[in-house]
Structure formats: structure tokens, C-alpha cells
Design a protein around this motif. Structure first.
Motif, PDB file in Angstrom:
ATOM      1  N   UNK A   1      -1.871  24.299  64.592  1.00 42.37           N
ATOM      2  CA  UNK A   1      -0.794  24.396  65.573  1.00 42.37           C
ATOM      3  C   UNK A   1       0.480  23.752  65.041  1.00 42.37           C
TER       4      UNK A   1
ATOM      5  N   UNK B   1       3.992  25.573  64.371  1.00 42.43           N
ATOM      6  CA  UNK B   1       5.240  25.124  64.974  1.00 42.43           C
ATOM      7  C   UNK B   1       6.336  24.973  63.929  1.00 42.43           C
TER       8      UNK B   1
ATOM      9  N   UNK C   1       7.617  28.314  62.974  1.00 42.02           N
ATOM     10  CA  UNK C   1       8.504  28.832  64.016  1.00 42.02           C
ATOM     11  C   UNK C   1       9.866  28.154  63.960  1.00 42.02           C
ATOM     12  N   UNK C   2       9.845  26.818  63.786  1.00 44.64           N
ATOM     13  CA  UNK C   2      11.105  26.077  63.739  1.00 44.64           C
ATOM     14  C   UNK C   2      11.952  26.558  62.577  1.00 44.64           C
TER      15      UNK C   2
END
Lengths: 316, 298
Positions: free
Chosen positions: A11, A15, A18-19
Motif C-alpha cells: 500500500x 501510494x 500515485x503521488x
């Protein structure tokens, strides 16, 4: 347990991916690119085309993103257009300086906050709690530039005890920072302590009101034994995450403190990069700070897992 | 038609009296009273200050540079001979205007989306929440600065930007609050009656998460003021010569050693407003029975 940890790790990586996407798309979407920013008003016609070709900006966005992301994994963030030097070189010492600031402030702030939070909770609504809680609201809400300005006014202008601004060069050895760094640390620790103190206080109050503590009271467990053996361990668990989030959040916001004290950290470098529209540098710093945030969060999650027997034995 | 307007009237009256009840309950706590007075004072001041300000905020004078506080200039003058009292009175207008509108924007879109996601769930919910998490990892000040530098400053840019970014954490709050409500009997009943999703959101969910949203809004307002004044302090918020507390403090820092009044006046003004909002938010949370303390500031 292992699966749980693997899930958290995955996860975290997701993240960060995605960032990095958001950062890249964000910089793409904003009007202007590195070359128009670099060339300024002269950005037109041939010069602009040449510059774009030199930096490979005419290639499709996806290719550039892939290159950037792969480079970042290896610690290579490309070249700063403004400084004409590799970004990782410039960022290195500033990053160290911000980390020094953050770590020292946490070493002072976190234990102090936990102590004061427990005191305020155990003596809830008594004078000591009112004083601690009210002071915390003040310290928490006043903007950092205001508290820093007041600190400088009192300690370096009126009392003349400490230097108001940092004059040490950014790559100086650690020891030379010591006298310069005290006021910035106090400014950061002040906000940090206030935030964490309030979380600890609420958490302790919640646990004190729970059924098993009332049971312990009814059974006649001595007060302090109850506090240390039953209340505190249970109250500390949920705060681990919040503490990590707060520290990470404050690190993103140290730019103000760094500007006020002229501290050569990542925040001030970021401000300069934004001011000069050095987009490659901005992307790099954003990614570093976001990774720090995710990393701290992940660390707190794992710490909670290890510290909590209920989660440790849970099978998912 | 007449019955329609009658019920509308009744509804409005009850909403108003609820507001009065909440406000008086907030004022019954000493900290809440102080907070409400501070906020009301600043709002009134922001509205009437252009009329009652003793001097023109642009008025320069070479004769009265950095004068100490006196009977003519209550808070002294700054490095350009401008009256600090006047500028302090006017210095909160931009900040209050921008942050108030942005807060309403943030709470509206974040709250609505959060409630919808909480109701619908599924892959869309999962995907958007991952995006929300990713957004929350970004250092907020960097995002704001970058947008201001690339797009430009001024209320027209700041209001939507602040409204958008500060709405993101609200999504999460509203979603969590919806999850607490969505399993309750009256929502199940509404679903069983075959109500449309929009009706469920409007009549069953929104009224029940409103408390959480209000408290969240009060808190966001103070964070937003902090962000706005930090931006002006760094020189990216309000364009001079418009007076603004953040800008005034940053300007006054260079001559703070011999003219501390020029820095102290806006420091006190800004701090009192932010503390006022926070005390009010605290009191509101206690009155509505919501615990707002145990939360990270993101």
C-alpha cells in the motif's frame, strides 16, 4: 502477521507511485514548462525549441514520466535548469539539515508532549489541565512565522541570548549548527508538542472511561499500578500513528520556520526552486517530502502492529 | 401554494432557533464565549474598518517614519510612515474573505463527495480514497506555492485552490461519518422504501453528518487562515500595498529591533483571530458532542 505487513508495504509503495503521478501530472497541467520558466520572456521561436530539444521536453509525457520515476528510484533526479548541477547534489545537505531540525525537535517535543498529555488527562479539568490545554491551543494555532518572530524578538533582540538567524553555510559540519539551531528547534518543538499533547490527552481520557478500567477500579487495583499497567499501554497505541502523521505534516511545513531563521534546509531550497520556477527541483523535493511522509506513516503502522498483541496474533 | 410556503417558513424558523440554541450553548462555556466574541469582533471589524479607519492605508510620509506609538498614531508608524493602526484594522479583510469562501467551498464539495462515497462504496470508493491518501502526502505549502507562482496570486486563484485542496481531507471525514450512519435502521428503511440515492443522501445522510461537517469546517477555517497568512508572509498571498497581517509581519521583521510595534500589532491581530476560531470550534465540538481533539492536522 506477515501478510498484514506485506499488505501495508504494498500500500505504501502504491501510494508513493500515485503521488509521483500526481506531482508529474500537476507540473504538466500548470501553464508553462521548464523551458518557458527558464528562458522567461525570451521564450519563443527557435530558442524555446532548442531548449526543449536539449532537455528532451518534446517527447511524450509518459516517456518522460517513466524516465523521471526510474531515475528517482536510483536517487537521480535529473539536472536543475537554474543551477546547472545535478539535483541530488544540491538536495543532499539541505535534506540532512531539515532532518536534523525535525529529529531534534521530535526528541524534545514527543516525550514532553506525552508527559504533559498524561498529566493533563489524569488531572482533567483541574487547574494544571486548564493551563496545559490552553497553552497548547495557543502554541498549536499561532502560525509558525508568528511564534518564530516573537521568539526572535524576545531571545535575540531583547535578551540577546541567541542568534536570530542562521549564518552557518548549508554544508557545514553538524557541530557548527548547534548555537544557531536552538531557536528554530524551539519553534518547531512548540507546535509539535501542542499537537501531540492534545492527542495523548484525549486518548488517555478515552481509556480511563473504558469498561475494563472501571472494572480495575472496582476491583481495587491501586491507582498508579492501574495507570501504568493498564491505562498507558492502551492509550499510547492509537497515538503512534497520529504522532507520525503530525511529524510528517510539520516537516512539510518547516519552510516557514526555515525562511524566518534563514535555515539552510529543504523547505527554503524548495521556496527558492519555486521562485525560480526550477520545476525539476520542485518535483524532486515534492517527491522526497511525500516519500518521507509515507515512510513515517508506514513505520508507525508497523510499530503499532508490533506493539499490539491483538493485531500481532490476528490472521488475515 | 400557501401550505408550501408555510412549511418553508416553519423550517426556516426552526433552523434559525437551532442556530441560536447552539450559539448560546457555546457561549455558556467561558472559552467558547471568548472565542465567539473574538470571531465576531474580527468579522465586524473587517466589515466596518474601511469606514472607521483613521488614516488612508496607502498614505506615505517621510516625516513620520518608524514613529513610536503616540496619541495620533496609536500603534506607531512603519518604515514608509504609514499608520500601523489603520493597516492592522484593514489587514484581515482579504484573509477573512478568501478563507471564509474557501472553507464553504471545501466543506460543500468534500462533504458531498464523502457522503456519496460512503453510501456507494465499491471500487470507485476504493480508487478515490487511494487518490485522497496520495494527495494528503504532498506538502500542502509546496502545492499552494507552486500554483500561485505558475498561475498567479489574488483571490480569484486562491479561493478555488484553497477550496479544492482543503476539501480533500473533508472527503475522508464525511465518508467515515457516513459509514457510522449508513448501517442504521432509518437508512435501511429508506432503501427498502425504494428511495432514490439522491433522496437518501439529502434527507437521511446529510442531516446526520452535518454536525461533523460543521465542526470540521470550523477547524479547516483556522488551518486555511494559517495557510493564507503563511503564503502572504512568504510574499505570495496579497499584493502590496493592500494591507495584510502576514505581509505586514514579514515586512516589519527587518526593523523589528528598533520598531517592534509594527510587528506586534499584526501578530496580536492574527493570533487573536485564529485563537478565536479554534476556541469556537472546540466549543462547537463539545456542544454537538463530537470529539475533535484526537486527529492529525492533515
Amino acid at each position: 502477521m506477515v501478510r498484514l505487513i506485506a499488505r501495508r508495504l504494498a500500500l505504501g509503495v502504491l501510494t508513493i507511485l500515485l503521488v509521483s503521478g500526481i506531482i508529474f501530472v500537476g507540473v504538466e497541467v500548470l501553464p508553462g514548462d521548464s523551458c518557458t520558466a527558464y528562458l522567461g520572456r525570451m521564450a519563443q521561436g527557435k530558442r524555446l525549441d532548442n531548449c526543449r530539444r536539449d532537455f528532451g521536453l518534446e517527447r511524450p509525457a509518459l516517456t518522460r514520466y517513466g524516465e523521471w520515476a526510474l531515475g528517482a528510484v536510483r536517487g537521480d533526479f535529473g539536472v536543475s535548469l537554474k543551477r546547472k548541477t545535478p539535483i541530488s547534489e544540491t538536495v543532499g545537505t539541505r535534506f540532512r539539515n531539515t532532518i536534523i531540525l525535525g529529529v531534534t525537535a521530535s526528541i524534545i517535543g514527543v516525550p514532553l508532549a506525552i508527559l504533559l498529555g498524561i498529566i493533563a488527562a489524569l488531572w482533567r479539568d483541574r487547574p494544571v489541565d486548564l493551563w496545559v490545554s490552553t497553552t497548547a491551543i495557543f502554541a498549536m494555532t499561532i502560525p509558525e512565522f508568528v511564534s518564530s518572530t516573537v521568539l526572535i524578538l524576545i531571545f535575540s533582540i531583547w535578551l540577546g541570548w541567541l542568534p536570530g538567524i542562521v549564518t552557518t553555510p548549508h554544508d557545514a559540519p553538524l557541530l557548527e549548527f548547534l548555537s544557531d539551531i536552538i531557536l528554530p528547534i524551539v519553534a518547531l518543538a512548540l507546535v509539535m508538542t501542542a499537537h501531540i499533547l492534545r492527542m495523548v490527552r484525549t486518548s488517555v481520557i478515552d481509556v480511563m472511561a473504558s469498561d475494563y478500567i472501571q472494572m480495575a477500579q472496582l476491583k481495587g487495583v491501586p491507582y498508579w499500578q492501574m495507570v501504568f499497567k493498564h491505562v498507558l499501554p492502551n492509550a499510547m497505541l492509537p497515538t503512534i500513528n497520529l504522532v507520525a502523521l503530525t511529524i510528517a505534516w510539520l516537516l512539510g511545513g518547516t519552510v516557514v520556520i526555515e525562511v524566518v531563521f534563514n535555515y539552510p534546509g529543504l523547505g527554503r531550497l524548495m521556496l527558492q526552486a519555486i521562485f525560480f520556477r526550477d520545476l525539476a527541483m520542485v518535483q524532486a523535493i515534492a517527491l522526497i517530502l511525500a516519500t518521507l511522509y509515507v515512510g513515517l506513516n508506514l513505520f508507525a503502522d508497523l510499530l503499532t502492529l508490533v506493539a499490539n498483541p491483538r493485531l500481532r496474533t490476528m490472521r488475515t | 401554494m400557501t401550505t408550501m410556503s408555510n412549511t418553508d417558513f416553519v423550517k426556516r424558523r426552526t433552523a434559525f432557533s437551532t442556530l441560536l440554541t447552539v450559539l448560546s450553548a457555546m457561549a455558556s462555556r467561558p472559552s467558547g464565549l471568548v472565542g465567539l466574541i473574538l470571531v465576531a469582533f474580527h468579522i465586524v471589524l473587517a466589515i466596518v474598518s474601511p469606514v472607521i479607519a483613521p488614516y488612508d492605508f496607502r498614505e506615505l510620509s517621510a516625516q513620520i517614519i518608524l514613529n513610536e506609538p503616540s496619541s495620533e498614531h496609536w500603534f506607531g508608524t512603519d518604515n514608509l510612515g504609514r499608520d500601523v493602526f489603520t493597516r492592522t484594522m484593514l489587514g484581515g479583510r482579504q484573509a477573512l474573505l478568501v478563507t471564509t469562501i474557501s472553507t464553504i467551498l471545501a466543506i460543500s464539495w468534500g462533504g458531498l463527495l464523502g457522503v456519496l462515497l460512503g453510501l456507494v462504496g465499491g471500487w470507485l470508493d476504493e480508487l478515490l480514497m487511494r487518490l485522497v491518501d496520495a494527495f494528503l502526502c504532498l506538502p500542502w505549502i509546496l502545492v499552494l506555492l507552486l500554483i500561485v507562482v505558475m498561475v498567479g496570486s489574488g483571490p480569484a486563484v486562491l479561493i478555488p485552490t484553497l477550496g479544492f485542496f482543503y476539501g480533500i481531507p473533508v472527503i475522508r471525514m464525511a465518508r467515515a461519518a457516513t459509514h457510522d450512519v449508513v448501517a442504521l435502521d432509518f437508512v435501511t428503511a429508506a432503501r427498502a422504501r425504494g428511495e432514490a440515492r439522491s433522496t437518501i443522501v439529502r434527507r437521511e445522510l446529510l442531516p446526520n453528518v452535518l454536525d461533523v461537517l460543521l465542526v470540521e469546517g470550523a477547524m479547516r477555517w483556522s488551518w486555511m487562515l494559517l495557510a493564507f497568512s503563511s503564503l502572504s508572509f512568504l510574499g505570495f498571498g496579497v499584493a502590496p500595498p493592500t494591507p495584510d497581517w502576514g505581509l505586514m509581519i514579514s515586512n516589519a521583521r527587518s526593523f523589528m529591533s528598533f520598531a517592534p510595534w509594527a510587528a506586534l500589532a499584526p501578530v496580536v491581530a492574527l493570533s487573536s483571530l485564529i485563537i478565536g476560531i479554534n476556541l469556537s470550534a472546540d466549543a462547537l465540538a463539545k456542544v454537538l458532542g463530537i470529539d475533535r481533539a484526537q486527529k492529525a492536522p492533515v
